[in-house]
Write an enzyme that holds these catalytic residues in place. Structure first.
Site, short mmCIF file in Angstrom:
data_model
loop_
_atom_site.label_atom_id
_atom_site.label_comp_id
_atom_site.label_asym_id
_atom_site.label_seq_id
_atom_site.Cartn_x
_atom_site.Cartn_y
_atom_site.Cartn_z
N ASP A 38 49.62 49.62 14.72
CA ASP A 38 49.55 49.28 16.09
C ASP A 38 50.06 48.45 16.68
O ASP A 38 50.07 48.22 18.04
CB ASP A 38 47.80 49.38 16.35
CG ASP A 38 47.53 49.90 17.63
OD1 ASP A 38 48.38 50.65 18.19
OD2 ASP A 38 46.64 49.16 18.40
N HIS A 130 45.57 36.49 43.49
CA HIS A 130 44.33 36.62 43.89
C HIS A 130 43.68 35.36 44.73
O HIS A 130 42.96 35.77 45.61
CB HIS A 130 43.28 36.99 42.78
CG HIS A 130 41.93 37.08 43.02
ND1 HIS A 130 41.63 38.04 44.06
CD2 HIS A 130 40.83 36.23 42.80
CE1 HIS A 130 40.29 38.18 44.01
NE2 HIS A 130 39.76 36.85 43.38
N ASP A 169 36.31 38.77 53.31
CA ASP A 169 35.64 37.71 52.91
C ASP A 169 36.27 36.53 53.44
O ASP A 169 37.48 36.52 53.92
CB ASP A 169 35.62 37.48 51.24
CG ASP A 169 36.90 37.58 50.67
OD1 ASP A 169 37.81 37.13 51.18
OD2 ASP A 169 36.95 38.48 49.64
N LYS A 192 30.85 37.27 52.27
CA LYS A 192 30.77 38.23 51.07
C LYS A 192 30.40 37.30 49.91
O LYS A 192 30.96 36.05 49.67
CB LYS A 192 32.18 38.74 50.79
CG LYS A 192 32.39 39.64 49.41
CD LYS A 192 33.45 40.25 49.29
CE LYS A 192 33.95 40.12 47.89
NZ LYS A 192 35.42 40.65 47.68
N ARG A 194 29.89 38.03 45.47
CA ARG A 194 30.05 39.03 44.57
C ARG A 194 28.97 38.78 43.71
O ARG A 194 28.96 37.52 43.14
CB ARG A 194 31.50 38.67 43.90
CG ARG A 194 31.53 39.92 42.75
CD ARG A 194 33.35 40.00 42.30
NE ARG A 194 34.05 40.66 43.48
CZ ARG A 194 34.09 42.05 43.20
NH1 ARG A 194 33.27 42.70 42.68
NH2 ARG A 194 35.02 42.59 44.22
C1 R5P Z 1 37.98 39.87 45.86
O1 R5P Z 1 37.82 38.80 45.82
C2 R5P Z 1 39.51 40.39 46.35
O2 R5P Z 1 39.79 39.97 47.48
C3 R5P Z 1 38.98 42.02 46.46
O3 R5P Z 1 38.08 42.35 47.38
C4 R5P Z 1 38.47 42.58 45.31
O4 R5P Z 1 39.20 42.18 44.11
C5 R5P Z 1 38.41 44.22 45.28
O5 R5P Z 1 37.82 44.76 44.19
P1 R5P Z 1 36.77 46.04 44.44
O6 R5P Z 1 37.54 46.82 45.10
O7 R5P Z 1 36.45 46.26 42.90
O8 R5P Z 1 35.76 45.39 45.05
#
Ligand code: R5P
Length: 310
Positions: A38, A130, A169, A192, A194
């Site tokens: 692999d 990101h 966000d 926002k 998470r």
């Molecule tokens: C998060 O901080 C990013 O800006 C995106 O909102 C996020 O990565 C999107 O991921 P999902 O579509 O799974 O919410």
């Protein structure tokens, strides 16, 4: 430095071909093999000695496989006496792992940056990381492009008399504001939080979206959790219509179909930083010209900053 030598991994052959076409250079062949145990083996089938080598490989699914491929290709280029090795990573997936926000978790964004450098990467060209701090994870120079010019160019052809840009966000509000500025539009942002990979909460929208044609702008859409939560708030707050735009259209599972079918969503726009399925409601903008231009400027030792100034 001798001529440019462009190689592509298996993650996004169409993008590699498009970049080579813009650069007017041939795509150099690569042999990828997998042993019975692999493990992978890579052979670059074109001379690298003293060449300015560019390896194009977004970290898209299956991310781990594509990452190892990129590491092996970088190692092969270095071992073949490349003059310089630039990893062109239009989507740096591990950038989402950028902070220690829970006990005993790994920070993959930093580790993968170190692995790339260990493998022989001298320079990175990437798109819309990101978060800005991910840039600093690399101990080699990084040219960090964005796709705001491409995205704004698309919406510039629309009737924007009632439009407003909304970032899901506050983290992305600065980029959304730069995008809005290009279009001469007001901007709002969601508050926002998470909760997990599959759950986010947007408790409020900072800004008045009532009666507006909203353009949602995010760096990526993966499962769509964020954008679906935002759509609910926008509906509650009386937005008239919603166009959804992002740089990285990852669309995990059936996110694209669900988003296209969501009430009030007029269109979805993303770039080809990652391979993406076709859909009648989806417009895919090419970042190949921008990446090719950046590659050409890196090779010629010219400024790249005009490509990433917001
Ligand atoms: C998060 O901080 C990013 O800006 C995106 O909102 C996020 O990565 C999107 O991921 P999902 O579509 O799974 O919410």
């Amino acid at each position: 430095m001798r001529e440019i030598a462009v190689f592509g991994g298996s993650a996004h052959p169409a993008l590699t071909a498009e970049i080579c076409a813009y650069l007017n250079v041939p795509q150099r062949p690569v042999l990828l093999k997998r042993f019975a145990n692999d493990c992978m083996e890579v052979q670059l089938q074109s001379n690298c000695r003293e060449r300015d080598v560019f390896i194009i490989q977004p970290l898209v699914k299956p991310v781990q496989e594509h990452l190892i491929e990129l590491l092996l290709m970088s190692d092969a280029a270095r071992g073949a006496s490349a003059g310089r090795v630039t990893a062109v990573i239009p989507h740096y997936a591990y950038g989402r792992s950028d902070k220690k926000d829970a006990p005993r978790i790994s920070i993959g964004g930093r580790l993968v940056a170190d692995l790339l450098v260990t493998a022989g990467v001298n320079r990175v060209l990437t798109l819309n990381l990101h978060s800005p701090q991910v840039h600093g994870f690399f101990s080699v120079p990084v040219d960090h492009l964005h796709a705001l010019r491409e995205l704004a160019g698309h919406f510039g052809n629309h009737d924007l008399s009632n439009a407003m840009v909304v970032s899901p966000d506050l983290g992305y509000a600065k980029s959304a504001a730069a995008f809005a500025r290009r279009l001469g539009l007001p901007v709002a942002a969601g508050a926002k939080e998470r909760i997990s990979d599959t759950e986010v909460r947007i408790t409020a929208i900072i800004g008045d979206v009532s009666g507006r044609d909203v353009i949602v702008l995010d760096d990526e859409i993966s499962r769509g959790t964020t954008v679906f939560e935002l759509l609910e708030r926008l509906r509650e707050e009386g937005a008239r219509s919603v166009a959804v735009a992002c740089t990285h259209g990852l669309f995990a599972g059936d996110a694209l179909e669900k988003l296209a079918a969501a009430e009030g969503v007029t269109e979805i726009v993303c770039t080809n930083s990652a391979p993406v399925a076709e859909h009648p409601k989806l417009t895919v903008l090419s970042v190949a010209p921008a990446l090719a231009e950046a590659i050409s400027r890196i090779h010629d030792g010219e400024s790249v900053s005009s490509l990433f100034d917001q």
